[in-house]
Design a protein around this motif. Structure first.
Motif, short mmCIF file in Angstrom:
data_model
loop_
_atom_site.label_atom_id
_atom_site.label_comp_id
_atom_site.label_asym_id
_atom_site.label_seq_id
_atom_site.Cartn_x
_atom_site.Cartn_y
_atom_site.Cartn_z
N CYS A 7 14.30 -0.84 -0.41
CA CYS A 7 13.76 0.25 -1.22
C CYS A 7 12.29 0.50 -0.93
O CYS A 7 11.62 1.20 -1.69
CB CYS A 7 13.94 -0.07 -2.71
SG CYS A 7 12.94 -1.48 -3.23
N CYS A 8 11.79 -0.03 0.15
CA CYS A 8 10.36 0.08 0.44
C CYS A 8 9.95 1.55 0.59
O CYS A 8 10.60 2.32 1.29
CB CYS A 8 10.03 -0.69 1.71
SG CYS A 8 8.26 -0.78 2.02
N VAL A 9 8.86 1.89 -0.07
CA VAL A 9 8.28 3.23 0.03
C VAL A 9 6.79 3.09 0.33
O VAL A 9 6.18 2.06 0.08
CB VAL A 9 8.47 4.05 -1.28
CG1 VAL A 9 9.94 4.31 -1.54
CG2 VAL A 9 7.81 3.36 -2.46
N ASP A 10 6.24 4.17 0.88
CA ASP A 10 4.80 4.24 1.10
C ASP A 10 4.26 5.25 0.10
O ASP A 10 4.72 6.39 0.04
CB ASP A 10 4.49 4.68 2.53
CG ASP A 10 5.06 3.71 3.55
OD1 ASP A 10 5.11 2.50 3.24
OD2 ASP A 10 5.49 4.16 4.62
N VAL A 11 3.31 4.82 -0.70
CA VAL A 11 2.76 5.67 -1.75
C VAL A 11 1.74 6.62 -1.14
O VAL A 11 0.77 6.19 -0.51
CB VAL A 11 2.12 4.82 -2.86
CG1 VAL A 11 1.55 5.72 -3.95
CG2 VAL A 11 3.13 3.84 -3.43
N LEU A 12 1.97 7.90 -1.32
CA LEU A 12 1.08 8.92 -0.75
C LEU A 12 0.05 9.39 -1.77
O LEU A 12 -1.10 9.67 -1.41
CB LEU A 12 1.90 10.12 -0.26
CG LEU A 12 2.98 9.80 0.78
CD1 LEU A 12 3.75 11.05 1.14
CD2 LEU A 12 2.37 9.15 2.01
N GLU A 13 0.43 9.48 -3.02
CA GLU A 13 -0.49 9.89 -4.09
C GLU A 13 -0.12 9.18 -5.38
O GLU A 13 1.06 9.01 -5.67
CB GLU A 13 -0.41 11.41 -4.32
CG GLU A 13 -0.98 12.24 -3.20
CD GLU A 13 -0.91 13.74 -3.50
OE1 GLU A 13 -1.00 14.12 -4.68
OE2 GLU A 13 -0.75 14.49 -2.53
N GLY A 14 -1.13 8.76 -6.13
CA GLY A 14 -0.90 8.17 -7.45
C GLY A 14 -0.82 6.67 -7.46
O GLY A 14 -0.41 6.08 -8.46
N GLU A 15 -1.26 6.02 -6.39
CA GLU A 15 -1.18 4.56 -6.32
C GLU A 15 -1.91 3.89 -7.48
O GLU A 15 -1.50 2.83 -7.96
CB GLU A 15 -1.73 4.09 -4.97
CG GLU A 15 -1.46 2.63 -4.68
CD GLU A 15 -1.83 2.25 -3.24
OE1 GLU A 15 -2.32 3.11 -2.50
OE2 GLU A 15 -1.63 1.08 -2.90
N GLU A 16 -2.99 4.51 -7.94
CA GLU A 16 -3.80 3.92 -9.02
C GLU A 16 -3.05 3.91 -10.35
O GLU A 16 -3.45 3.21 -11.28
CB GLU A 16 -5.13 4.67 -9.16
CG GLU A 16 -5.03 6.07 -9.73
CD GLU A 16 -4.54 7.12 -8.73
OE1 GLU A 16 -4.32 6.79 -7.55
OE2 GLU A 16 -4.35 8.29 -9.14
#
Ligand code: FES
Length: 62
Positions: A7-16
């Motif tokens: 289920c690995c994803v790369d966070v593009l926006e909103g990581e905080e």
């Protein structure tokens, strides 16, 4: 349960806005050879309304 990393994803926006990474999540991510600094396990993200606008992409997919 942070047992497979499929289920690995790369966070593009909103990581905080995301919950802190647990030791189990970190340990599983650390097994990936192409891990990015913004990679997370989607199954470990605790979604809520404050995350409106969160953008992720599937890890390893262009
Ligand atoms: S680690 Fe297996 S579904 Fe997320």
């Amino acid at each position: 349960m942070a047992l497979c990393a499929t289920c690995c994803v790369d966070v593009l926006e909103g990581e905080e806005k995301l919950n802190e990474m647990t030791d189990d999540e970190y340990a599983m991510l650390d097994t990936l050879p192409d891990l990015l600094p913004n990679s997370r396990l989607a199954c470990q993200l605790q979604l809520n309304n404050n995350m409106d606008g969160l953008k992720v992409k599937l890890h390893g997919v262009s």
